[in-house]
Design a protein around this motif. Structure first.
Motif, PDB file in Angstrom:
ATOM      1  N   ARG A  23       0.826  -1.218   0.000  1.00 30.81           N
ATOM      2  CA  ARG A  23       0.000   0.000   0.000  1.00 30.81           C
ATOM      3  C   ARG A  23       0.859   1.267   0.000  1.00 30.81           C
ATOM      4  O   ARG A  23       0.519   2.257  -0.649  1.00 30.81           O
ATOM      5  CB  ARG A  23      -0.939   0.014   1.191  1.00 30.81           C
ATOM      6  N   GLN A  24       1.986   1.246   0.721  1.00 31.32           N
ATOM      7  CA  GLN A  24       2.875   2.405   0.725  1.00 31.32           C
ATOM      8  C   GLN A  24       3.475   2.646  -0.655  1.00 31.32           C
ATOM      9  O   GLN A  24       3.564   3.787  -1.112  1.00 31.32           O
ATOM     10  CB  GLN A  24       3.995   2.217   1.739  1.00 31.32           C
ATOM     11  N   VAL A  25       3.881   1.583  -1.329  1.00 30.39           N
ATOM     12  CA  VAL A  25       4.450   1.717  -2.673  1.00 30.39           C
ATOM     13  C   VAL A  25       3.410   2.277  -3.628  1.00 30.39           C
ATOM     14  O   VAL A  25       3.685   3.201  -4.400  1.00 30.39           O
ATOM     15  CB  VAL A  25       4.995   0.357  -3.173  1.00 30.39           C
ATOM     16  N   ILE A  26       2.203   1.742  -3.579  1.00 23.36           N
ATOM     17  CA  ILE A  26       1.134   2.226  -4.456  1.00 23.36           C
ATOM     18  C   ILE A  26       0.804   3.679  -4.134  1.00 23.36           C
ATOM     19  O   ILE A  26       0.624   4.504  -5.030  1.00 23.36           O
ATOM     20  CB  ILE A  26      -0.099   1.329  -4.339  1.00 23.36           C
ATOM     21  N   GLY A  27       0.777   4.022  -2.846  1.00 23.48           N
ATOM     22  CA  GLY A  27       0.501   5.400  -2.444  1.00 23.48           C
ATOM     23  C   GLY A  27       1.551   6.365  -2.954  1.00 23.48           C
ATOM     24  O   GLY A  27       1.239   7.459  -3.442  1.00 23.48           O
ATOM     25  N   TRP A  28       2.825   5.981  -2.884  1.00 23.58           N
ATOM     26  CA  TRP A  28       3.903   6.841  -3.381  1.00 23.58           C
ATOM     27  C   TRP A  28       3.790   7.035  -4.882  1.00 23.58           C
ATOM     28  O   TRP A  28       3.968   8.134  -5.395  1.00 23.58           O
ATOM     29  CB  TRP A  28       5.265   6.246  -3.015  1.00 23.58           C
ATOM     30  N   ARG A  29       3.453   5.965  -5.591  1.00 16.40           N
ATOM     31  CA  ARG A  29       3.301   6.055  -7.042  1.00 16.40           C
ATOM     32  C   ARG A  29       2.192   7.038  -7.408  1.00 16.40           C
ATOM     33  O   ARG A  29       2.355   7.883  -8.290  1.00 16.40           O
ATOM     34  CB  ARG A  29       2.988   4.669  -7.607  1.00 16.40           C
ATOM     35  N   GLU A  30       1.086   6.958  -6.704  1.00 16.25           N
ATOM     36  CA  GLU A  30      -0.028   7.863  -6.986  1.00 16.25           C
ATOM     37  C   GLU A  30       0.317   9.302  -6.603  1.00 16.25           C
ATOM     38  O   GLU A  30      -0.079  10.241  -7.282  1.00 16.25           O
ATOM     39  CB  GLU A  30      -1.289   7.400  -6.248  1.00 16.25           C
ATOM     40  N   TYR A  31       1.062   9.478  -5.515  1.00 14.84           N
ATOM     41  CA  TYR A  31       1.495  10.813  -5.104  1.00 14.84           C
ATOM     42  C   TYR A  31       2.375  11.443  -6.182  1.00 14.84           C
ATOM     43  O   TYR A  31       2.184  12.600  -6.578  1.00 14.84           O
ATOM     44  CB  TYR A  31       2.248  10.730  -3.780  1.00 14.84           C
ATOM     45  N   MET A  32       3.348  10.683  -6.685  1.00 12.00           N
ATOM     46  CA  MET A  32       4.241  11.214  -7.711  1.00 12.00           C
ATOM     47  C   MET A  32       3.491  11.470  -9.010  1.00 12.00           C
ATOM     48  O   MET A  32       3.773  12.448  -9.708  1.00 12.00           O
ATOM     49  CB  MET A  32       5.414  10.260  -7.948  1.00 12.00           C
ATOM     50  N   ARG A  33       2.532  10.625  -9.328  1.00 15.98           N
ATOM     51  CA  ARG A  33       1.719  10.839 -10.534  1.00 15.98           C
ATOM     52  C   ARG A  33       0.986  12.170 -10.434  1.00 15.98           C
ATOM     53  O   ARG A  33       0.996  12.981 -11.363  1.00 15.98           O
ATOM     54  CB  ARG A  33       0.727   9.690 -10.688  1.00 15.98           C
ATOM     55  N   ALA A  34       0.375  12.430  -9.281  1.00 16.23           N
ATOM     56  CA  ALA A  34      -0.340  13.694  -9.086  1.00 16.23           C
ATOM     57  C   ALA A  34       0.616  14.878  -9.107  1.00 16.23           C
ATOM     58  O   ALA A  34       0.294  15.938  -9.658  1.00 16.23           O
ATOM     59  CB  ALA A  34      -1.112  13.660  -7.771  1.00 16.23           C
ATOM     60  N   ALA A  35       1.803  14.707  -8.544  1.00 17.31           N
ATOM     61  CA  ALA A  35       2.787  15.791  -8.541  1.00 17.31           C
ATOM     62  C   ALA A  35       3.216  16.135  -9.966  1.00 17.31           C
ATOM     63  O   ALA A  35       3.346  17.310 -10.318  1.00 17.31           O
ATOM     64  CB  ALA A  35       3.997  15.399  -7.700  1.00 17.31           C
ATOM     65  N   TYR A  36       3.441  15.124 -10.799  1.00 13.57           N
ATOM     66  CA  TYR A  36       3.833  15.377 -12.184  1.00 13.57           C
ATOM     67  C   TYR A  36       2.697  16.012 -12.978  1.00 13.57           C
ATOM     68  O   TYR A  36       2.937  16.863 -13.831  1.00 13.57           O
ATOM     69  CB  TYR A  36       4.310  14.097 -12.864  1.00 13.57           C
ATOM     70  N   ILE A  37       1.474  15.607 -12.701  1.00 13.00           N
ATOM     71  CA  ILE A  37       0.337  16.227 -13.397  1.00 13.00           C
ATOM     72  C   ILE A  37       0.219  17.693 -13.002  1.00 13.00           C
ATOM     73  O   ILE A  37      -0.004  18.568 -13.835  1.00 13.00           O
ATOM     74  CB  ILE A  37      -0.970  15.461 -13.076  1.00 13.00           C
ATOM     75  N   THR A  38       0.409  17.975 -11.708  1.00 16.80           N
ATOM     76  CA  THR A  38       0.240  19.330 -11.196  1.00 16.80           C
ATOM     77  C   THR A  38       1.431  20.236 -11.522  1.00 16.80           C
ATOM     78  O   THR A  38       1.256  21.383 -11.921  1.00 16.80           O
ATOM     79  CB  THR A  38       0.041  19.291  -9.671  1.00 16.80           C
ATOM     80  N   HIS A  39       2.649  19.716 -11.347  1.00 19.67           N
ATOM     81  CA  HIS A  39       3.855  20.547 -11.461  1.00 19.67           C
ATOM     82  C   HIS A  39       4.853  19.991 -12.474  1.00 19.67           C
ATOM     83  O   HIS A  39       6.052  20.260 -12.369  1.00 19.67           O
ATOM     84  CB  HIS A  39       4.556  20.638 -10.101  1.00 19.67           C
ATOM     85  N   GLY A  40       4.393  19.253 -13.436  1.00 20.38           N
ATOM     86  CA  GLY A  40       5.265  18.539 -14.360  1.00 20.38           C
ATOM     87  C   GLY A  40       6.342  19.361 -15.017  1.00 20.38           C
ATOM     88  O   GLY A  40       7.502  18.981 -15.048  1.00 20.38           O
ATOM     89  N   ARG A  41       5.992  20.490 -15.560  1.00 16.21           N
ATOM     90  CA  ARG A  41       6.985  21.285 -16.281  1.00 16.21           C
ATOM     91  C   ARG A  41       8.073  21.820 -15.360  1.00 16.21           C
ATOM     92  O   ARG A  41       9.223  21.945 -15.775  1.00 16.21           O
ATOM     93  CB  ARG A  41       6.322  22.442 -17.005  1.00 16.21           C
TER      94      ARG A  41
END
Length: 48
Positions: A23-41
């Motif tokens: 669950r921690q690994v999946i949570g980190w993956r989703e956190y980074m996905r959201a971070a890239y969507i929000t602040h990708g550039r």
């Protein structure tokens, strides 16, 4: 990755511990996905 975790866990490893790690690994993956969507550039390396 999941298979590696399951292979490393033996019969004495509590299921809750394995589940918590996954669950921690999946949570980190989703956190980074959201971070890239929000602040990708802004994460892109800057060239001189």
């Amino acid at each position: 990755m999941l298979q590696a975790v399951l292979d490393a866990a033996d019969s004495s490893t509590p299921l809750a511990s394995v589940e918590g790690f996954v669950r921690q690994v999946i949570g980190w993956r989703e956190y980074m996905r959201a971070a890239y969507i929000t602040h990708g550039r802004s994460f892109a390396p800057r060239t001189a």
